[in-house]
Design a protein around this motif. Structure first.
Motif, PDB file in Angstrom:
ATOM      1  N   UNK A 114      -9.219  -5.933   2.442  1.00 44.25           N
ATOM      2  CA  UNK A 114      -9.150  -7.351   2.036  1.00 44.25           C
ATOM      3  C   UNK A 114      -8.216  -7.577   0.844  1.00 44.25           C
ATOM      4  N   UNK A 115      -8.264  -6.668  -0.148  1.00 46.06           N
ATOM      5  CA  UNK A 115      -7.426  -6.826  -1.333  1.00 46.06           C
ATOM      6  C   UNK A 115      -5.949  -6.839  -0.961  1.00 46.06           C
ATOM      7  N   UNK A 116      -5.507  -5.833  -0.211  1.00 45.20           N
ATOM      8  CA  UNK A 116      -4.078  -5.692   0.058  1.00 45.20           C
ATOM      9  C   UNK A 116      -3.581  -6.680   1.105  1.00 45.20           C
ATOM     10  N   UNK A 117      -4.453  -7.154   1.963  1.00 47.40           N
ATOM     11  CA  UNK A 117      -4.020  -8.157   2.939  1.00 47.40           C
ATOM     12  C   UNK A 117      -3.734  -9.498   2.279  1.00 47.40           C
ATOM     13  N   UNK A 118      -4.202  -9.688   1.049  1.00 46.74           N
ATOM     14  CA  UNK A 118      -3.949 -10.927   0.311  1.00 46.74           C
ATOM     15  C   UNK A 118      -2.921 -10.734  -0.803  1.00 46.74           C
ATOM     16  N   UNK A 119      -2.395  -9.504  -0.957  1.00 46.89           N
ATOM     17  CA  UNK A 119      -1.562  -9.186  -2.125  1.00 46.89           C
ATOM     18  C   UNK A 119      -0.085  -9.426  -1.857  1.00 46.89           C
ATOM     19  N   UNK A 120       0.635  -9.835  -2.920  1.00 45.05           N
ATOM     20  CA  UNK A 120       2.098  -9.899  -2.869  1.00 45.05           C
ATOM     21  C   UNK A 120       2.710  -8.841  -3.787  1.00 45.05           C
ATOM     22  N   UNK A 121       1.890  -8.288  -4.706  1.00 49.22           N
ATOM     23  CA  UNK A 121       2.339  -7.198  -5.573  1.00 49.22           C
ATOM     24  C   UNK A 121       1.160  -6.273  -5.815  1.00 49.22           C
ATOM     25  N   UNK A 122       1.403  -4.974  -5.631  1.00 47.11           N
ATOM     26  CA  UNK A 122       0.364  -3.971  -5.821  1.00 47.11           C
ATOM     27  C   UNK A 122       0.912  -2.929  -6.777  1.00 47.11           C
ATOM     28  N   UNK A 123       0.245  -2.761  -7.947  1.00 38.22           N
ATOM     29  CA  UNK A 123       0.655  -1.798  -8.956  1.00 38.22           C
ATOM     30  C   UNK A 123      -0.417  -0.721  -9.063  1.00 38.22           C
ATOM     31  N   UNK A 124       0.031   0.528  -9.072  1.00 39.30           N
ATOM     32  CA  UNK A 124      -0.955   1.613  -9.043  1.00 39.30           C
ATOM     33  C   UNK A 124      -0.493   2.742  -9.948  1.00 39.30           C
ATOM     34  N   UNK A 125      -1.377   3.197 -10.824  1.00 36.56           N
ATOM     35  CA  UNK A 125      -1.155   4.387 -11.637  1.00 36.56           C
ATOM     36  C   UNK A 125      -2.172   5.418 -11.195  1.00 36.56           C
ATOM     37  N   UNK A 126      -1.676   6.594 -10.800  1.00 33.61           N
ATOM     38  CA  UNK A 126      -2.571   7.605 -10.242  1.00 33.61           C
ATOM     39  C   UNK A 126      -2.387   8.913 -10.997  1.00 33.61           C
ATOM     40  N   UNK A 131       4.411  -7.858   0.956  1.00 41.35           N
ATOM     41  CA  UNK A 131       4.192  -7.524  -0.439  1.00 41.35           C
ATOM     42  C   UNK A 131       5.068  -6.400  -0.959  1.00 41.35           C
ATOM     43  N   UNK A 132       5.028  -6.202  -2.305  1.00 39.46           N
ATOM     44  CA  UNK A 132       5.760  -5.131  -2.973  1.00 39.46           C
ATOM     45  C   UNK A 132       4.767  -4.198  -3.662  1.00 39.46           C
ATOM     46  N   UNK A 133       5.255  -2.999  -3.997  1.00 39.75           N
ATOM     47  CA  UNK A 133       4.381  -2.011  -4.625  1.00 39.75           C
ATOM     48  C   UNK A 133       5.140  -1.267  -5.708  1.00 39.75           C
ATOM     49  N   UNK A 134       4.473  -1.041  -6.841  1.00 38.30           N
ATOM     50  CA  UNK A 134       4.996  -0.215  -7.919  1.00 38.30           C
ATOM     51  C   UNK A 134       4.003   0.913  -8.164  1.00 38.30           C
ATOM     52  N   UNK A 135       4.515   2.152  -8.213  1.00 37.19           N
ATOM     53  CA  UNK A 135       3.644   3.313  -8.260  1.00 37.19           C
ATOM     54  C   UNK A 135       4.046   4.222  -9.403  1.00 37.19           C
ATOM     55  N   UNK A 155      10.828  -2.296  -1.074  1.00 35.28           N
ATOM     56  CA  UNK A 155       9.594  -2.947  -1.525  1.00 35.28           C
ATOM     57  C   UNK A 155       8.623  -1.942  -2.149  1.00 35.28           C
ATOM     58  N   UNK A 156       9.095  -0.711  -2.341  1.00 35.81           N
ATOM     59  CA  UNK A 156       8.312   0.288  -3.058  1.00 35.81           C
ATOM     60  C   UNK A 156       9.201   0.937  -4.103  1.00 35.81           C
ATOM     61  N   UNK A 157       8.727   0.947  -5.344  1.00 35.13           N
ATOM     62  CA  UNK A 157       9.432   1.601  -6.448  1.00 35.13           C
ATOM     63  C   UNK A 157       8.458   2.589  -7.081  1.00 35.13           C
ATOM     64  N   UNK A 158       8.916   3.811  -7.317  1.00 33.16           N
ATOM     65  CA  UNK A 158       8.062   4.855  -7.876  1.00 33.16           C
ATOM     66  C   UNK A 158       8.688   5.356  -9.170  1.00 33.16           C
ATOM     67  N   UNK A 159       7.847   5.576 -10.173  1.00 33.82           N
ATOM     68  CA  UNK A 159       8.302   6.192 -11.420  1.00 33.82           C
ATOM     69  C   UNK A 159       7.389   7.363 -11.771  1.00 33.82           C
ATOM     70  N   UNK A 174      -3.679  -2.654  -9.990  1.00 32.01           N
ATOM     71  CA  UNK A 174      -3.573  -4.099 -10.179  1.00 32.01           C
ATOM     72  C   UNK A 174      -3.019  -4.706  -8.901  1.00 32.01           C
ATOM     73  N   UNK A 175      -3.577  -5.824  -8.485  1.00 34.91           N
ATOM     74  CA  UNK A 175      -3.075  -6.529  -7.313  1.00 34.91           C
ATOM     75  C   UNK A 175      -2.937  -8.009  -7.650  1.00 34.91           C
ATOM     76  N   UNK A 176      -1.842  -8.625  -7.182  1.00 35.64           N
ATOM     77  CA  UNK A 176      -1.537 -10.032  -7.458  1.00 35.64           C
ATOM     78  C   UNK A 176      -1.465 -10.781  -6.134  1.00 35.64           C
ATOM     79  N   UNK A 177      -2.059 -11.965  -6.071  1.00 36.60           N
ATOM     80  CA  UNK A 177      -1.887 -12.782  -4.872  1.00 36.60           C
ATOM     81  C   UNK A 177      -0.816 -13.835  -5.107  1.00 36.60           C
ATOM     82  N   UNK A 178      -0.539 -14.657  -4.118  1.00 40.48           N
ATOM     83  CA  UNK A 178       0.553 -15.638  -4.199  1.00 40.48           C
ATOM     84  C   UNK A 178       0.249 -16.779  -5.151  1.00 40.48           C
ATOM     85  N   UNK A 179      -1.016 -16.915  -5.581  1.00 42.61           N
ATOM     86  CA  UNK A 179      -1.398 -17.989  -6.503  1.00 42.61           C
ATOM     87  C   UNK A 179      -1.466 -17.506  -7.949  1.00 42.61           C
TER      88      UNK A 179
END
Length: 719
Positions: A26-38, A61-65, A121-125, A144-149
């Protein structure tokens, strides 16, 4: 779509709720940006990290990892030597953690990430801790996940992407939403990620992901993305339903079978899915075989293990492309396979298939690897729906290989244009006993008539043995006569086989062949797409320090040095990558105009651009010379016909065939008859058959027509 519609919990514990179904999807189906630190980077961590990513892709959506390299003590010591070494050490640490995907799910999950990379749409650092001259590993896990609103969801906790996240591990995460009283905490997480991402935290360093690692990830991209992978893997792991529809044989939409291919498959089905496809080279044996597999898979209700065997490694790779196109994800098994863990993959697949955890697997391998103890024991343990497809199946008539044909495999298909084994009736009989009857005979003549292959012109070029060569041929023939069976012409022991080989190589390496080749090929010095066939033979070349050299090397020397042609060898010693590059350069024609080949081109290699062949050492084995002719007749753009020059070895000039002793005449005819069989076969359907017929009549006249053209028993008197 708004996060506010979902209704997130404050906490998720994996053994109490399904975190994937209730949170990630549900989270990612509504997301336009997904940021993840692992935590530590590895390809297996990426596989788990991809949970729900298909929904993000579908949503645009886009993703930053942010990932941390797993640094060993040697790495840390190397970094202490100086700043310049740090980037190289980190790059090596990242690359060290790549493991090739084993299961279908792993392949498709890396495909998801590679698709994001391909679409930018994926950037990794890379992130690691730093103090004075030391570095360490960054362990924090947050998302962190961001929706369109503009709504934001932050989460932290023990969810460990390096372990199974579906059902086995006890994991928990805490969730904070920006539209609730948790807004301040969410914004602290936003600020923390932004600081880390932009390398503004003095206690850590953030670097761009190594280019070579991006390229590695990009290599996992496929043409199609399985957007249902999360549901399929969850169903598979929980046992809620079969995964038979995940991957399995399917005819591609752009592949349309000819009537003769459909008839072959129907005939195979009528024979209980056992049989032989006897089809001329270039008429679609591979597609027909894969379509037959598809029909069987459908008829069995979607449960089938597929084993495909090829004689050589480069043919395995050629098959891989077609197998993949038919919606299978093959395990590629041979000594130098790019899937270095193919044994692990195969064992995993066979075990899962036997336990009915999966309904399909496919394995493509070489003759030698299939006959190995590891593969034999593994496949022998399966008492289920298995189909064995053997390309160039005549090879399995050999004693050692036919021992590898297992009785527990119920469905069998042999592919070969030349199943009958030369001078080996026992081997031929064994093939028919195992595979069954022919389901189709699609000869070369019909293929040319129906425009599946190109027509050709045939020019036999007589080459005469020197006196010394004739004496050696005579000596070998006399010895060989002691070992020949009178009924079928087969040989009785290893000594006879060795004599046959020595005599065949003597004919192949006839001294005058190089002179004739030079004379004929000069006319085509500036042509492209030429092919010269050599034998496994050695010969004397006075231009190369009076040394005995392989015929193929002598030909390359002649064409490349004396005639200044752009030439290259195509043999079993070149690697698959080198062969692929040679084929590309040859097809282009700008840098390579001529290939000089030996036996490895006989079976399966597809080079349609060839329009002219010089058969310097044609075998008397029908299997080999039929295959070699087929190599030249494949259709290609702009190719209206092919031309074949066949260097015919004769004992002596025809005007010298007179007053021979009975013994000399007998040995002459034993050679002439074999060469004429090939000439008649080639000339029979050539566009210029009358040209070859004229030479045939001259030879017959010289050697007494009543002998060569008489009854078999009359000719037998001369054996």
């Amino acid at each position: 779509m708004s996060f506010k519609e979902i209704g997130f919990r404050a906490e998720y514990r994996s053994l109490l709720v399904d975190i994937v179904q209730s949170f990630y999807l549900p989270l990612l189906s509504h997301s336009v940006l997904y940021q993840r630190a692992v935590g530590f980077f590895s390809s297996t961590a990426l596989v788990k990290l991809s949970i729900g990513i298909s929904e993000l892709i579908k949503n645009g959506g886009r993703m930053q990892l942010l990932v941390s390299p797993y640094l060993q003590s040697d790495d840390l010591e190397a970094i202490r030597y100086g700043y310049d070494a740090r980037d190289r050490v980190i790059e090596q640490a990242i690359m060290r953690q790549f493991q090739e995907p084993v299961t279908y799910f792993e392949v498709q999950r890396l495909n998801l990430l590679a698709t994001l990379i391909a679409h930018k749409r994926l950037d990794i650092k890379v992130i690691f801790t730093q103090s004075s001259n030391d570095v360490g590993m960054y362990h924090e896990k947050m998302g962190l996940a961001y929706d369109s609103e503009g709504n934001i969801v932050a989460f932290t906790g023990s969810m460990n992407e390096s372990q199974t996240a579906f059902v086995n591990n006890y994991e928990s995460i805490d969730v904070f939403c920006s539209w609730t009283s948790d807004r301040e905490r969410v914004m602290l997480k936003v600020a923390a990620f932004d600081t880390l991402w932009n390398d503004r935290d003095p206690s850590v360093r953030t670097l761009d992901f190594p280019k070579i690692a991006y390229e590695k990830l990009h290599s996992y991209q496929k043409e199609e993305v399985d957007f249902d992978i999360d549901q399929k893997e969850f169903s598979f792991r929980t046992g809620s339903k079969s995964m038979s529809n995940t991957v399995g044989p399917r005819i591609p939409e752009d592949v349309h079978l000819y009537d003769y291919q459909i008839e072959a498959i129907q005939s195979w089905k009528r024979r209980g899915y056992r049989g032989i496809f006897d089809m001329a080279t270039g008429t679609g044996k591979t597609y027909t075989g894969l379509a037959a597999i598809t029909r069987l898979y459908e008829d069995l209700g979607g449960r089938l293990g597929v084993i495909i065997i090829c004689p050589y490694q480069h043919l395995v790779e050629q098959w891989v492309n077609d197998i993949t196109m038919f919606n299978m994800n093959p395990i590629i098994g041979y000594s130098k396979s790019r899937q270095k863990d193919w044994k692990k993959r195969l064992k995993h697949a066979v075990t899962a298939f036997k336990q009915k955890a999966i309904d399909h697997f496919s394995f493509v391998t070489t003759n030698v690897t299939f006959a190995s103890r590891f593969v034999q024991d593994l496949i022998a343990s399966v008492q289920d729906n298995i189909v064995l497809v053997v390309d160039e199946a005549h090879n399995f008539g050999a004693p050692k290989l036919r021992e590898a044909l297992m009785d527990n495999i119920p469905f069998r298909l042999a592919l070969s244009a030349t199943l009958e084994r030369h001078m080996d009736p026992d081997g031929t009989r064994a093939l028919y006993d195992y595979f069954g009857e022919k389901c189709i005979e699609y000869p070369l003549e019909r293929a040319i008539r129906e425009e599946k292959l190109t027509p050709y012109y045939y020019y036999p070029i007589p080459v005469y043995l020197t006196e010394a060569e004739w004496e050696e041929y005579r000596r070998l023939s006399k010895q060989l006569g002691k070992y020949m069976k009178r009924d079928d012409g087969s040989v009785t022991n290893a000594t006879a086989k060795m004599l046959l080989i020595r005599r065949a190589r003597l004919i192949a390496a006839a001294e005058n062949k190089l002179h004739q080749l030079e004379s004929v090929i000069r006319e085509y010095q500036n042509e492209r797409h030429l092919l010269v066939y050599c034998g496994v033979a050695v010969m004397d070349d006075p231009e190369i320090d009076d040394q005995e050299i392989k015929q193929i090397d002598a030909v390359v020397h002649l064409l490349g040095n004396r005639l200044d042609m752009r030439v290259a060898k195509f043999t079993a010693t070149e690697s698959p990558d080198e062969r692929e590059q040679l084929i590309k350069e040859f097809t282009d024609g700008d840098h390579l105009q001529t290939l000089v080949a030996m036996r490895c081109l006989d079976e399966g290699v597809n080079i349609p651009a060839v329009h002219m062949a010089f058969m310097l050492a044609s075998s008397t084995n029908p299997k080999e010379y039929i295959q070699r002719r087929g190599r030249v007749l494949r259709k290609a753009k702009g190719k209206t016909h092919a031309t074949i020059y066949d260097f015919i070895t004769l004992p002596r000039p025809l005007d010298e065939v007179r007053n021979l002793s009975d013994e000399d005449l007998r040995y002459d005819i034993s050679l002439v008859k074999r060469e004429m069989e090939r000439m008649k076969e080639f000339a029979s359907i050539a566009e210029n058959s009358s040209d070859a017929d004229q030479l045939i009549r001259q030879i017959e006249t010289s050697y007494r027509l009543n002998i060569l053209g008489g009854p078999d028993d009359e000719f037998d008197e001369w054996q």
